[in-house]
Write a protein that holds these residues in place. Sequence first.
Motif, PDB file in Angstrom:
ATOM      1  N   LEU A 358      11.636  35.896  30.122  1.00 26.96           N
ATOM      2  CA  LEU A 358      12.852  36.721  30.124  1.00 26.96           C
ATOM      3  C   LEU A 358      13.406  36.721  31.544  1.00 26.96           C
ATOM      4  O   LEU A 358      12.780  37.260  32.459  1.00 26.96           O
ATOM      5  CB  LEU A 358      12.509  38.151  29.674  1.00 26.96           C
ATOM      6  CG  LEU A 358      13.664  39.151  29.633  1.00 26.96           C
ATOM      7  CD1 LEU A 358      14.768  38.699  28.673  1.00 26.96           C
ATOM      8  CD2 LEU A 358      13.163  40.542  29.239  1.00 26.96           C
ATOM      9  N   LEU A 359      14.567  36.076  31.739  1.00 27.31           N
ATOM     10  CA  LEU A 359      15.101  35.915  33.101  1.00 27.31           C
ATOM     11  C   LEU A 359      16.072  37.034  33.469  1.00 27.31           C
ATOM     12  O   LEU A 359      16.172  37.421  34.626  1.00 27.31           O
ATOM     13  CB  LEU A 359      15.809  34.558  33.227  1.00 27.31           C
ATOM     14  CG  LEU A 359      14.913  33.319  33.111  1.00 27.31           C
ATOM     15  CD1 LEU A 359      15.769  32.040  33.179  1.00 27.31           C
ATOM     16  CD2 LEU A 359      13.879  33.297  34.221  1.00 27.31           C
ATOM     17  N   LYS A 360      16.831  37.503  32.484  1.00 25.22           N
ATOM     18  CA  LYS A 360      17.810  38.572  32.761  1.00 25.22           C
ATOM     19  C   LYS A 360      17.907  39.434  31.509  1.00 25.22           C
ATOM     20  O   LYS A 360      17.814  38.930  30.388  1.00 25.22           O
ATOM     21  CB  LYS A 360      19.178  37.940  33.085  1.00 25.22           C
ATOM     22  CG  LYS A 360      20.269  38.964  33.319  1.00 25.22           C
ATOM     23  CD  LYS A 360      21.605  38.315  33.673  1.00 25.22           C
ATOM     24  CE  LYS A 360      22.665  39.385  33.934  1.00 25.22           C
ATOM     25  NZ  LYS A 360      23.993  38.814  34.235  1.00 25.22           N
ATOM     26  N   ASN A 361      18.095  40.768  31.736  1.00 29.37           N
ATOM     27  CA  ASN A 361      18.190  41.629  30.554  1.00 29.37           C
ATOM     28  C   ASN A 361      18.926  42.921  30.891  1.00 29.37           C
ATOM     29  O   ASN A 361      18.340  44.001  30.926  1.00 29.37           O
ATOM     30  CB  ASN A 361      16.791  41.947  30.015  1.00 29.37           C
ATOM     31  CG  ASN A 361      16.853  42.510  28.604  1.00 29.37           C
ATOM     32  OD1 ASN A 361      17.800  42.243  27.862  1.00 29.37           O
ATOM     33  ND2 ASN A 361      15.863  43.308  28.242  1.00 29.37           N
ATOM     34  N   THR A 362      20.225  42.809  31.188  1.00 31.87           N
ATOM     35  CA  THR A 362      20.985  44.024  31.537  1.00 31.87           C
ATOM     36  C   THR A 362      21.338  44.784  30.266  1.00 31.87           C
ATOM     37  O   THR A 362      21.399  44.199  29.175  1.00 31.87           O
ATOM     38  CB  THR A 362      22.310  43.650  32.249  1.00 31.87           C
ATOM     39  OG1 THR A 362      22.934  42.624  31.484  1.00 31.87           O
ATOM     40  CG2 THR A 362      22.052  43.177  33.653  1.00 31.87           C
ATOM     41  N   ASP A 363      21.541  46.090  30.437  1.00 27.27           N
ATOM     42  CA  ASP A 363      21.852  47.001  29.319  1.00 27.27           C
ATOM     43  C   ASP A 363      20.843  46.857  28.193  1.00 27.27           C
ATOM     44  O   ASP A 363      21.189  47.019  27.024  1.00 27.27           O
ATOM     45  CB  ASP A 363      23.259  46.708  28.728  1.00 27.27           C
ATOM     46  CG  ASP A 363      24.340  46.749  29.799  1.00 27.27           C
ATOM     47  OD1 ASP A 363      24.049  47.308  30.892  1.00 27.27           O
ATOM     48  OD2 ASP A 363      25.429  46.196  29.577  1.00 27.27           O
ATOM     49  N   SER A 364      19.607  46.489  28.539  1.00 27.96           N
ATOM     50  CA  SER A 364      18.570  46.310  27.500  1.00 27.96           C
ATOM     51  C   SER A 364      19.124  45.562  26.293  1.00 27.96           C
ATOM     52  O   SER A 364      18.947  45.963  25.142  1.00 27.96           O
ATOM     53  CB  SER A 364      18.019  47.671  27.051  1.00 27.96           C
ATOM     54  OG  SER A 364      17.508  48.344  28.148  1.00 27.96           O
TER      55      SER A 364
END
Length: 725
Positions: A358-364
């Motif tokens: 998982l490289l990016k995960n904004t706002d879940s």
Amino acid sequence: MNRTLFLILAVSVFTGVMHAQSNAEMDKEIESILSKLTLKEKVAMCHAQSKFSTPGVERLGIPEVWMSDGPHGVRAEINWDDWGYAGWTNDSITAFPALTCLAATFNPELSGEYGFAVGEEARYRKKDVLLGPGVNIYRTPMNGRNFEYMGEDPFLASTMVVPYIQGVQKSGVAACVKHYALNNQEEWRGHINVKVSERALHEIYLPAFKAAVTKGRAWALMGAYNKYNEQHCCHNEILLNKILKTDWGFDGVVVSDWSGAHNTMESALYGLDMEMGTMTNGMTDSEEYAYNHYYLASPFYALLKEGKIDESVVDDKVKRILRLMLRTNMNPTRPAGNKNTKAHQDAARKIATDGIVLLKNTDSFFPIDPKTTMTIAVIGENATKSITIGGGSSELKAQYEISPLQGIKNRFKNATIIHAMGYASGPSAYGRVIPSKLDADSLFKAAVKAAASADMVLFIGGLNKNHHQDCEGGDRLTFGLQFGQEDLITEISKVNPNIGLVLVSGNAVAMPWLNKVKAVLQSWYLGSEAGNAIAEVISGDVNPSGKLPFTFPVKLVDNAAHHFGKLSYPGNNIDVVYEEGILVGYRWHDTKKIKPQFAFGYGLSYTGFDLNNIKTDKKTYSADDKIRVSCEVKNSGSRDGAEVIQVYIGKPGSEVTRALKELKGFKKVYVKAGKSEQVLVELNVNDLAYYNESAADWSLEKGNYIVYVGNASDNIAQKLKIKID
Ligand code: GLC
């Protein structure tokens, strides 16, 4: 490891131990067989009789040796005398994730399960040698075969390759570690001469092979196509005779890469044992019954008959080949093997979900509630394109392959799933690019329209197994995503900002679109269970725990191999010069302070981890000591998960150039929500030595060192000072 697999493993190890001939017994049997062979029979065993087999000795009942690709599963049967597929209907298999995914698990136990499963399938397919694993170091993102290997760090590759080999060989199938050595690009692979410092050779490019041989006890090894020190690696005095067979004590068989042999005298004298895949009339098309023209065939026989080469030379080759046979097809107690079992499918899926990063995960954005009734637009060719075919010799005929689209449909049953291809790369063809005939513009427009009508977008893109993508026989031509993906992501983000990107690839790529998407998953090439594994991670059934086995530079020139211009990569069609020396990957980024897009060892989770109470067992150590680094890992979130504790070592004020820090230990730990686990990472002080070129040996420098402990190469929780006296 599941219980069934463990029991099978235990039984097979037990039977193996019970009946394994001792080396002394084996040597005796080898001598007795050797004494019965004629010179002609000895020579015949040293080269191919078909594309993937060497002859036995019919009159003595000595069997043929059958080999098959590849590292990710057993390749479909190939014709006797050409590269065509034989069209059998009983050779479909389980396709396992690519080795970059296995490396990304940072989980040696899974590597053992992987090797054991793929070894059982090779055994069932009656193959005596499995032509894998590949462990060439990831030096440049352009290398077409990076997806087949275990990343940029020699310690990670050395740790992960050993259980794989041990697993394969439990079924009485030889693992054949490849491509030894310095095969770090596909451009001009057949002849390029690699110029690299001895220190970088020993510290970066050889360790994974040394571990494969001295710890994994590999029974076979494949020479690389390229040259080192002006000699082809398939018959190379320094790499094969000195380092491999003398220094490391390799007692197995050196197999050439296919048409990697170029010379009778060198093949005879510089360490080649089995010549495979040579074309004959001047290395162009193979003629019928061409096998007598192989370098280690009639020309070799003639030199032996004339006494120009001593018979002991062919005897050494034949003894190694007979040892390979007594370990494999002449070992009466080896297990039966099996294929396409649930155990193998479960293993493939577990390795896949454990390796996804998982490289990016904004706002879940992830995970997506599996019960959601939203409309999800699944966009991108990789949502449906097979990734088990293509890529070159590692391609597979999987019994099944769950596509990302299918996996998402299976898991999100209440959602409305709409699919748009968005872009088309064209069919997979080895060695050439065949543009797609589909109308790119209408694909593009339909995808943007689909995105506009959906609540969220899952863009399933990345690279693929076509030529000049992640594929053997050619390198990539650009660092960015191809086929119009970059523009498509941008256009989609204008009509729907709710985008999660799933990268199906085995290499770093440029990410100019990164701030236009909410989440990014690096989801590798995952094989038969791809879609199920991706769905398990994006639905939260599995909490991602993979870590990057190689750096994602922001731009290509930030990568060490591309910093020094053409001679450093791809070279001048004669030589390629590894100017960066030991500073490969994160070693370069750390030391030159070049911030990467995503760092080696980086990977997010759906939960959070705190590293506390980090300490070493002592302050001062001496050679042969172990350094025990302990820490407490607290899962501060609401989901069970896993973290990889990484221990790097640096030496300020060293007498030689050093990277800022180098990975020397790691441990993956699974921690329940809200709980803590104690982690102990043990390092060997001797692993801190550097290769001293003037002494042509390893030197352990005394003095102060820094121990960096963290969960990514660019996320260090604590530095500790220690001293080597
Ligand atoms: C290929 C590859 C090697 C493979 C062999 C047989 O050219 O370099 O990895 O095992 O030939 O297919």
